[in-house]
Motif scaffolding. Structure first.
Motif, PDB file in Angstrom:
ATOM      1  N   VAL A 283       0.873  -1.174   0.000  1.00  0.00           N
ATOM      2  CA  VAL A 283       0.000   0.000   0.000  1.00  0.00           C
ATOM      3  C   VAL A 283       0.907   1.220   0.000  1.00  0.00           C
ATOM      4  CG1 VAL A 283      -1.766   1.293   1.255  1.00  0.00           C
ATOM      5  CG2 VAL A 283      -1.812  -1.218   1.278  1.00  0.00           C
ATOM      6  N   GLN A 284       0.655   2.140  -0.932  1.00  0.00           N
ATOM      7  CA  GLN A 284       1.416   3.385  -0.976  1.00  0.00           C
ATOM      8  C   GLN A 284       0.645   4.450  -0.207  1.00  0.00           C
ATOM      9  OE1 GLN A 284       3.536   4.413  -4.719  1.00  0.00           O
ATOM     10  NE2 GLN A 284       2.247   2.805  -5.587  1.00  0.00           N
TER      11      GLN A 284
ATOM     12  N   LYS B 261       9.763  -1.145  11.113  1.00  0.00           N
ATOM     13  CA  LYS B 261      10.392  -0.324  10.072  1.00  0.00           C
ATOM     14  C   LYS B 261      11.399  -1.161   9.303  1.00  0.00           C
ATOM     15  CE  LYS B 261      13.441   3.705   9.752  1.00  0.00           C
ATOM     16  NZ  LYS B 261      14.774   3.153   9.539  1.00  0.00           N
ATOM     17  N   GLY B 262      11.372  -1.021   7.987  1.00  0.00           N
ATOM     18  CA  GLY B 262      12.402  -1.621   7.146  1.00  0.00           C
ATOM     19  C   GLY B 262      13.408  -0.543   6.778  1.00  0.00           C
TER      20      GLY B 262
ATOM     21  N   LEU C  80       7.203  -0.896   7.216  1.00  0.00           N
ATOM     22  CA  LEU C  80       7.212   0.459   6.664  1.00  0.00           C
ATOM     23  C   LEU C  80       8.529   0.671   5.934  1.00  0.00           C
ATOM     24  CD1 LEU C  80       6.001   2.530   9.752  1.00  0.00           C
ATOM     25  CD2 LEU C  80       4.623   1.396   8.033  1.00  0.00           C
ATOM     26  N   ILE C  81       8.437   1.239   4.732  1.00  0.00           N
ATOM     27  CA  ILE C  81       9.652   1.525   3.973  1.00  0.00           C
ATOM     28  C   ILE C  81       9.479   2.847   3.239  1.00  0.00           C
ATOM     29  CG2 ILE C  81       8.914   0.159   1.955  1.00  0.00           C
ATOM     30  CD1 ILE C  81      12.494   0.292   3.208  1.00  0.00           C
ATOM     31  N   ASN C  82      10.534   3.649   3.227  1.00  0.00           N
ATOM     32  CA  ASN C  82      10.523   4.894   2.454  1.00  0.00           C
ATOM     33  C   ASN C  82      10.860   4.587   1.007  1.00  0.00           C
ATOM     34  OD1 ASN C  82       9.928   6.677   4.576  1.00  0.00           O
ATOM     35  ND2 ASN C  82      12.046   6.616   5.257  1.00  0.00           N
ATOM     36  N   LYS C  83      10.107   5.169   0.085  1.00  0.00           N
ATOM     37  CA  LYS C  83      10.331   4.874  -1.339  1.00  0.00           C
ATOM     38  C   LYS C  83      11.721   5.281  -1.798  1.00  0.00           C
ATOM     39  CE  LYS C  83       7.802   8.936  -2.903  1.00  0.00           C
ATOM     40  NZ  LYS C  83       6.580   9.377  -3.548  1.00  0.00           N
ATOM     41  N   GLU C  84      12.338   6.252  -1.109  1.00  0.00           N
ATOM     42  CA  GLU C  84      13.699   6.665  -1.465  1.00  0.00           C
ATOM     43  C   GLU C  84      14.718   5.581  -1.123  1.00  0.00           C
ATOM     44  OE1 GLU C  84      11.824   8.711   0.720  1.00  0.00           O
ATOM     45  OE2 GLU C  84      11.026   9.877  -0.928  1.00  0.00           O
TER      46      GLU C  84
ATOM     47  N   LEU D   4       4.055  -1.041   3.661  1.00  0.00           N
ATOM     48  CA  LEU D   4       3.528   0.307   3.468  1.00  0.00           C
ATOM     49  C   LEU D   4       4.663   1.187   2.977  1.00  0.00           C
ATOM     50  CD1 LEU D   4       1.344   0.691   6.691  1.00  0.00           C
ATOM     51  CD2 LEU D   4       0.650  -0.110   4.441  1.00  0.00           C
ATOM     52  N   ILE D   5       4.507   1.730   1.778  1.00  0.00           N
ATOM     53  CA  ILE D   5       5.534   2.596   1.206  1.00  0.00           C
ATOM     54  C   ILE D   5       5.171   4.035   1.511  1.00  0.00           C
ATOM     55  CG2 ILE D   5       6.656   3.388  -0.911  1.00  0.00           C
ATOM     56  CD1 ILE D   5       6.144   0.682  -2.137  1.00  0.00           C
ATOM     57  N   LEU D   6       6.092   4.737   2.149  1.00  0.00           N
ATOM     58  CA  LEU D   6       5.865   6.131   2.531  1.00  0.00           C
ATOM     59  C   LEU D   6       6.603   7.064   1.583  1.00  0.00           C
ATOM     60  CD1 LEU D   6       6.548   5.452   6.264  1.00  0.00           C
ATOM     61  CD2 LEU D   6       4.324   5.650   5.188  1.00  0.00           C
TER      62      LEU D   6
END
Length: 193
Positions: free
Chosen positions: A50-51, A104-105, A137-141, A191-193
């Motif tokens: 999920v974005q 958190k990933g 949770l992972i940041n798209k960057e 979940l992509i943040l």
């Protein structure tokens, strides 16, 4: 043979160390949408992605996805859903009835849908494997194209316990019967943040 003599025999008959091969990482470069490829590969291995557009609706989204979760461990400060508190002193066997863990990933890998998780982000190492459902949770960057890039990134970290996780736990026996949740979480949502 005794344990000591076996270990000594192995130590004395160790092959000569060879240098790692030189790999031209430019050969692996592709101009692809990292987020799209990551999502496709997570879904391919049985996970869900999920974005999100920021952290404002994080808890709302998680509650929507896991409506029946009551025993929740949140290892991220951005979520207030945690109902079970854990510490480094928590007995791991006491976590067997955890419904959901939120973790958190540090980074993700587009080529295989894997997420790198470190010990400092899970409090207890067994948590991602003992929970019924898992949210990462992972940041798209922080999505890397391939494992070469991911390993280059993690090689610069402190040497603590870490692992790559891709999709929910699954196994298939010789009769080709697929079992989800055999050795770990039944479901995985990134979940992509």
């Amino acid at each position: 043979m005794s344990r000591e003599s076996i270990l000594n025999a192995v130590k004395n008959n160790k092959p000569e160390a060879l240098p790692l091969p030189k790999i031209d990482l430019n050969l692996f470069e592709e101009d692809i949408d990292l987020v799209k490829t990551f999502i496709e590969n997570v879904e391919f291995v049985g996970g869900r992605v999920v974005q999100l557009n920021g952290m404002d609706n994080l808890d709302t989204e998680i509650k929507k996805l896991y409506t029946n979760a009551s025993k929740i461990v949140s290892c991220v400060k951005e979520s207030n859903l945690g109902t079970v508190s854990i510490s480094k002193d928590t007995e791991p066997h006491g976590l067997e009835d955890i419904d959901l863990a939120i973790i958190k990933g540090e980074l993700a890998v587009a080529e295989n849908g894997a997420v790198w998780i470190v010990e400092n982000d899970v409090t207890i190492r067994v948590l991602p494997f003992i929970t019924n459902d898992l949210v990462l949770l992972i940041n798209k960057e922080n999505i890397h194209l391939h494992m070469h890039s991911a390993y280059e990134s993690i090689s610069k970290r402190d040497r603590t316990f870490g692992f790559f996780l891709s999709g929910p736990s699954k196994t298939a026996d010789i009769e080709q019967c697929l079992v989800i949740g055999a050795q770990g979480a039944v479901s995985l949502t990134v979940l992509i943040l």
